[in-house]
Design an enzyme around this catalytic site. Sequence first.
Site, PDB file in Angstrom:
ATOM      1  N   ARG A 238       4.026  -5.821  -8.514  1.00 49.56           N
ATOM      2  CA  ARG A 238       2.935  -6.098  -7.022  1.00 49.56           C
ATOM      3  C   ARG A 238       4.386  -7.002  -6.323  1.00 49.56           C
ATOM      4  O   ARG A 238       4.798  -8.032  -6.876  1.00 49.56           O
ATOM      5  CB  ARG A 238       1.469  -6.759  -6.916  1.00 49.56           C
ATOM      6  CG  ARG A 238       0.925  -6.061  -7.812  1.00 49.56           C
ATOM      7  CD  ARG A 238       0.005  -5.252  -6.928  1.00 49.56           C
ATOM      8  NE  ARG A 238      -0.887  -3.981  -7.266  1.00 49.56           N
ATOM      9  CZ  ARG A 238      -0.441  -3.449  -8.399  1.00 49.56           C
ATOM     10  NH1 ARG A 238       0.786  -2.806  -7.848  1.00 49.56           N
ATOM     11  NH2 ARG A 238      -2.010  -2.117  -8.544  1.00 49.56           N
ATOM     12  N   GLU A 267       2.972  -2.246   3.473  1.00 53.21           N
ATOM     13  CA  GLU A 267       3.424  -0.926   3.394  1.00 53.21           C
ATOM     14  C   GLU A 267       2.954   0.406   4.115  1.00 53.21           C
ATOM     15  O   GLU A 267       1.648   0.087   4.107  1.00 53.21           O
ATOM     16  CB  GLU A 267       3.153  -0.620   1.399  1.00 53.21           C
ATOM     17  CG  GLU A 267       4.022  -1.823   0.821  1.00 53.21           C
ATOM     18  CD  GLU A 267       3.860  -0.841  -0.285  1.00 53.21           C
ATOM     19  OE1 GLU A 267       3.274  -0.695  -0.607  1.00 53.21           O
ATOM     20  OE2 GLU A 267       4.547  -2.176  -1.765  1.00 53.21           O
ATOM     21  N   HIS A 286       7.755   2.610  -2.801  1.00 56.28           N
ATOM     22  CA  HIS A 286       6.578   2.435  -3.748  1.00 56.28           C
ATOM     23  C   HIS A 286       5.726   3.896  -4.313  1.00 56.28           C
ATOM     24  O   HIS A 286       5.128   4.378  -4.349  1.00 56.28           O
ATOM     25  CB  HIS A 286       4.801   2.247  -3.366  1.00 56.28           C
ATOM     26  CG  HIS A 286       4.102   1.223  -4.539  1.00 56.28           C
ATOM     27  ND1 HIS A 286       3.335   0.323  -3.718  1.00 56.28           N
ATOM     28  CD2 HIS A 286       3.987   1.712  -5.446  1.00 56.28           C
ATOM     29  CE1 HIS A 286       2.363   0.281  -4.354  1.00 56.28           C
ATOM     30  NE2 HIS A 286       2.356   1.007  -5.629  1.00 56.28           N
TER      31      HIS A 286
END
Length: 319
Positions: A238, A267, A286
């Site tokens: 994270r 994001e 990601h």
Amino acid sequence: MKLRCAVIEDFQSAATTVADWSPVTADVEVVTFTEHLGSTEEVAAALAEFDIVVTLRERVPFPAEVFALLPRLRLLIASGMRNSVIDFAAAERHGVTVCGTASSSTPPVELTWALLLGLARSIVPEANGLRAEGPWQSTLGADLHGRTLGLLGLGKIGGRVAEVGRAFGMEVVAWSQNLTEERTREVGVTLAGSKEELLEASDFVSVHLALSERTRGLIGAAELARMRPTAYLVNTSRAAIVDQDALLAALHAGTIAGAGIDVFDVEPLPSGHPMRTAPRLLATPHLGYVSRANYATYYGQAVEDIRAFLDGEPVRRIG
């Protein structure tokens, strides 16, 4: 009349190709969204006419105000069985059933090693140099064998990353606030006496912690300063665990050798974001959980969740 189902954040247009939706298509119209829905207003406008929403991991928050703006919504499905961006109490107040799916830990383990190896052997700059008719060899690779891998977190993912590190002949040490000698013995690694000790001793540091108030900002400027100038940091967990400004400062100053980062404070990353151009950084958008097998599980079980909901017997409820 058919119910309407929105599948959001389907960037690769994969949702309807990796899974069989035929068990629900007689009752449900499926519409996919391939662009990110950013603001609350965008989410509400895009999803106002849908009864069912399938969302991917924690890409789009569903706070109370979103549920208030979606009175037609009856079923929300999120991949995985944990989700920190859904207000479950608000979902219940608005009569929305929330269900999840299984999720494999294998893809993030594999991506962790892709980033670590890419950094160690300068894969991207060497490959780009070859394509651009540049120098034939311009870097010296960092060895793994005999070096120390420090793991912040030794859960399911961290434990499997440790196994690979040991296979490479690395000395593996681990630390987290609740980590025990029993767990480290079980995995075959050494328990570091403290976070600081791990950072100072490691040639590669990899983050595998859940985000909580205790882990938010766990790695900041002071912690990065304890790392060796030849050491690398990898974060596939994270973003908020590592202070992004402090990391950017360390990368620009060269106080660490580099970083492999798959998670970000915002994001998708906005155009012109400093993480897009930082030196010594190998960054991916990601991709930790993004694999064909994982997506087949996500969307295959989403279909099962929808069918069970339509039949009046919801499964895999979360919250």
